[in-house]
Motif scaffolding. Structure first.
Motif, PDB file in Angstrom:
ATOM      1  N   ARG A  75       0.876  -1.095   0.260  1.00 27.86           N
ATOM      2  CA  ARG A  75      -0.051   0.066  -0.013  1.00 27.86           C
ATOM      3  C   ARG A  75       0.794   1.270  -0.054  1.00 27.86           C
ATOM      4  O   ARG A  75       2.196   1.118   0.101  1.00 27.86           O
ATOM      5  CB  ARG A  75      -0.598   0.021   1.046  1.00 27.86           C
ATOM      6  N   PHE A 104      -4.974   2.583   1.247  1.00 25.71           N
ATOM      7  CA  PHE A 104      -4.844   0.925   0.109  1.00 25.71           C
ATOM      8  C   PHE A 104      -5.477   1.321  -0.967  1.00 25.71           C
ATOM      9  O   PHE A 104      -6.918   1.572  -1.042  1.00 25.71           O
ATOM     10  CB  PHE A 104      -5.968   0.046   1.209  1.00 25.71           C
ATOM     11  N   ASP A 125      -6.720  -0.436  -3.321  1.00 24.98           N
ATOM     12  CA  ASP A 125      -7.407  -1.399  -4.143  1.00 24.98           C
ATOM     13  C   ASP A 125      -8.826  -1.571  -3.783  1.00 24.98           C
ATOM     14  O   ASP A 125      -9.654  -2.164  -4.662  1.00 24.98           O
ATOM     15  CB  ASP A 125      -6.687  -2.741  -3.960  1.00 24.98           C
ATOM     16  N   TYR A 142     -10.276   2.217   1.891  1.00 20.84           N
ATOM     17  CA  TYR A 142      -8.959   2.716   1.389  1.00 20.84           C
ATOM     18  C   TYR A 142      -8.198   3.255   2.308  1.00 20.84           C
ATOM     19  O   TYR A 142      -6.996   3.454   2.276  1.00 20.84           O
ATOM     20  CB  TYR A 142      -9.234   3.767   0.401  1.00 20.84           C
ATOM     21  N   VAL A 143      -8.794   3.739   3.476  1.00 15.55           N
ATOM     22  CA  VAL A 143      -8.060   4.134   4.660  1.00 15.55           C
ATOM     23  C   VAL A 143      -8.221   3.770   6.050  1.00 15.55           C
ATOM     24  O   VAL A 143      -9.522   3.361   5.992  1.00 15.55           O
ATOM     25  CB  VAL A 143      -7.936   5.615   4.997  1.00 15.55           C
TER      26      VAL A 143
END
Lengths: 506, 506
Positions: free
Chosen positions: B213, B258, B260, B264-265
């Motif tokens: 990440r 992140f 993907d 994300y966080v």
């Protein structure tokens, strides 16, 4: 060691290869495996609740899913995280597939079987990112699936979806249907058809969990049953072509063929299995009346008879290198003479159909029959091997050789049943030949009683399919020293459908 | 807990996503891991022989392959049987990947680290048929690969081929080259460039083995180094956009993203990392002179300064919730004031570029500087925290805040080095800021000596890349309680390339 690869037959087999049929099946419920002395192997899968996705799994948690019926196929699954939880590190899942609950609870580390432990049905996967959608490459055979989360990360993970992409050459709905007035027989019939369906794949597999190859002993029984159910003529033909294509350089037909890669066959042989090549061709032409197929395959069929004849003449004791049954300590000599006569008679019939010489074969049948009777038929009215062993196997195959008048054969079967013999059928496969012996003596009702008594137990235990081996007094009997590797869905036990069909149609 | 997802920035980040570059790498040799007290972690991979396919493996056998250099990629492999051996049962292979030999010999069962054990680099695969060609889904980061055959079947199996499909956003040959007259420095430079290349993937990853990440502390150092090597402008921009797109609802820039999947966080934040958003934008515009980019991102940069200002005013002790370094017991309060001043000065520079107000920021800088000096600069000439701790970290960040005349800063650094302080840099990341402090004081030669002394050890130990953490007196130091999970290729240690470039070009 060399092998004979006949490209012509291999091409014909290839030409008959067809795409498999697919069916998506989702698990039905979450179960718990509990001890229950009344259940098979004292284990019962008890429903906890209906299954609804998503399933939440934390580190160390596991769940056992029940697909509600036996599946042969590829596992597909989708993972996701909870809306506010990041997949912070890879999620490791261990999948354990089981046809029976025992496979689910038995640790792979404890495996002590003779077969390679690669057949144990488990896989581990590490998933780095979610949402994830993927599948396991290997095909599994199962009703139950345990999923255990073995990574140590603290966040939860969701199994968002999971299903089996099931395969077979046929669909259950393709099978011929007819009214079976007896409820138990109907269940046995359905179970047999299901078993056959699960085993009909790219070839007739003996059992879809293990091996995944074509065994001729199984093929013969599967083809007989297929004739009255799915009538998958092309697959039967394809499989006989495969046995024709790949042989050992001793010219014997191999006991099994690996359809996927060279060298396709082992060095190892069973004489009875090689002779069953004749039976396969005989059954096929009897059903489909395909004389050109007999012409193609007759030379190989004759060759099997010739090769076994040489052994009979020179080293008769070697005939013990046959299968007959999984029965420890069994002396197979008498049974093998029966198999020889039985298949030679089929060969004569094939020869006659296509105008080949057959008189020399009849002479051999006479000679072997004479040996069988003069050396092994005792004054007690039963067949006894040289070392004094009296087995069901000897009697059954001697009856199937049909060298005595019918009433004598009936008497043999009766006496056999009423004597407390140490050596009796250990597999549904051998049971098939017992049923054939009963039918051949006109004892159809007795055969049906035997079916209800033997296969009826599978119904009582709620099996999905007919197993490879069944011993009501020892549920953990295994020919491989490890019951978890036994097959719960095995082609050679599917023939009740054949016998029940004949019972109601002859 | 909610998160802020800015679709506009997310789209901009997505638009800059590019296909990765692929390179096929075969293993070079078979090695044996041996104890050697002169080697890193007392373990050395000793060459047994050159690798030539096929490799034969029997049950229980294993082999360790050396790819000759660090790889980030996907393992592809092909298996086959010997010409006369059937693959009678599935072959089970265990793959263990290692950046260092220690990972190869350390049993996964012994793992006691704080991070999820899913990051351990091992996989098991069951192969039913051969010839087989396949690949592992998960990307691995490694130089060594152990393959162990764990099934119990007796037949041999051939590893017919095996290679890594390596990925990166850049190629080594893309890196800017120049003459480095010092051999050790040249090796350090090459190792740094290699490290950066391995970490440049779909985003700037901190280390390709773990996390996968985008961390802002790492990004900042990677971008600086990329500016003088690969000049992958789009990837730097894409990563800053990702930090702009995904934030916690406290409006702080997350410590990592992140890329993907949602959310994300994490909720979790480091104040220093949030402030480095300003540095990232500052460095980018300094390099690429892109004023429209400053205009886009300035509001977020300002917001970070505003948010930290509120903390400074109200609960200054909370500033300890920062990263600074992996150094147990470190009081981060003084260092954080340094980081605040350092980044506020960059923010003023950004504001000036695009004509935004900046006077209020200068006043805050004055206020914080005053606090730093009046509260923490002791008469001994070093910065001391409220609880009396004197650390390298406090001195370095106070110097970088540049609140004292240059000669005083030089004196601080000298005194710091000559005092035997308990709290010193534990990571190459913190070392970077020490080097920056030296450069800022005009002590370039001293910085280069430090590089040769610190990173030179990596050369001595023949590392392929620069590691996440390095303690010459404890090779098994791990911020996670398990050295096998440490990263041997870590972006935040790649900045010697930046400093060496500057050394020869300024």
């Amino acid at each position: 060691m060399k092998f004979i690869h006949d490209e012509n037959f291999a091409k014909k087999a290839k030409a008959l290869q067809k795409p498999l049929k697919h069916e998506t099946r989702h698990p039905k419920s979450i179960v718990r495996i509990e001890r229950d002395e009344t259940a098979f192997q004292s284990l019962r899968a008890v429903k906890v609740k209906d299954l609804a996705f998503p399933l939440t799994l934390y580190s160390g948690q596991s769940v056992v899913l029940d697909f509600g019926d036996h599946c042969v196929g590829y596992l597909h699954y989708a993972l996701n995280h909870l809306p506010l939880h990041i997949t912070d590190s890879p999620v490791s899942l261990e999948f354990t597939f089981g046809e029976f609950p025992y496979e689910i609870i038995k640790s792979p580390e404890e495996y002590i079987g003779e077969l390679g432990n690669g057949w144990l049905q488990n896989e581990t996967r590490n998933i780095v990112f979610t949402p994830y959608t993927g599948a396991l490459e290997r095909r599994y055979s199962f009703r139950y699936l345990k999923i255990e989360r073995i990574d140590t990360a603290k966040f939860p993970i969701l199994v968002a979806d999971l299903y089996a992409d099931c395969t077979s050459a046929v669909r259950l709905s393709d099978a011929r249907k007819f009214d079976i007035p007896d409820a138990t027989l109907e269940k046995i019939y359905d179970m047999s058809v299901k078993t056959l369906k699960e085993c009909e794949q790219d070839v007739f597999e003996d059992g879809p969990k293990r091996d995944r190859r074509l065994w001729i002993g199984d093929l013969r029984l599967q083809a007989l049953t297929d004739n009255v159910t799915f009538r998958n003529e092309d697959l039967v033909k394809r499989c006989i072509y495969l046995f024709s294509a790949y042989r050992s350089d001793t010219r014997f037909v191999a006991q099994c063929v690996f359809p996927d890669s060279s060298p396709y066959v082992y060095e190892w042989l069973f004489f009875d299995y090689s002779l069953f090549y004749i039976s396969c061709v005989y059954d096929f032409v009897t059903e489909y009346d395909d004389l050109s197929f007999v012409k193609e395959t007759y030379p190989m069929a004759l060759e099997q008879a010739e090769r076994v004849w040489v052994v009979f003449i020179n080293q008769r004791e070697e005939l013990n290198a046959s299968f007959i049954d999984w029965c420890k300590g069994l002396d197979k000599s008498v049974a093998m003479l029966g198999v020889f006569i039985y298949t030679m008679k089929q060969l004569v019939s094939l020869a006659k159909k296509i105008g080949e010489e057959y008189e020399f074969l009849e002479k051999r049948i006479e000679k072997v029959s004479e040996t069988l009777l003069s050396h092994f038929f005792s004054e007690k009215g039963l067949f006894v091997t040289e070392n004094g062993q009296i087995s069901w196997h000897s009697q059954i195959w001697a009856v199937l050789a049909n060298v005595l008048p019918k009433e004598k054969n009936v008497g043999i079967l009766e006496k056999m049943k009423n004597s407390d013999l140490e050596f009796y059928p250990h597999t549904p496969y051998m049971m098939h030949y017992y049923l054939e012996a009963l039918y051949s003596c006109g004892l159809k009702d007795e055969a049906i009683r035997e079916i209800k008594s033997y296969w009826g137990k599978f119904v009582d235990y709620n099996f999905d399919c007919c197993p490879e081996i069944f011993n009501s007094s020892d549920h953990f009997e295994s020919p491989y020293g490890a019951p978890e590797i036994n097959s719960a869905c095995h082609a050679w036990s599917c023939t009740p459908a054949y016998w029940i069909y004949r019972y109601y149609h002859e």
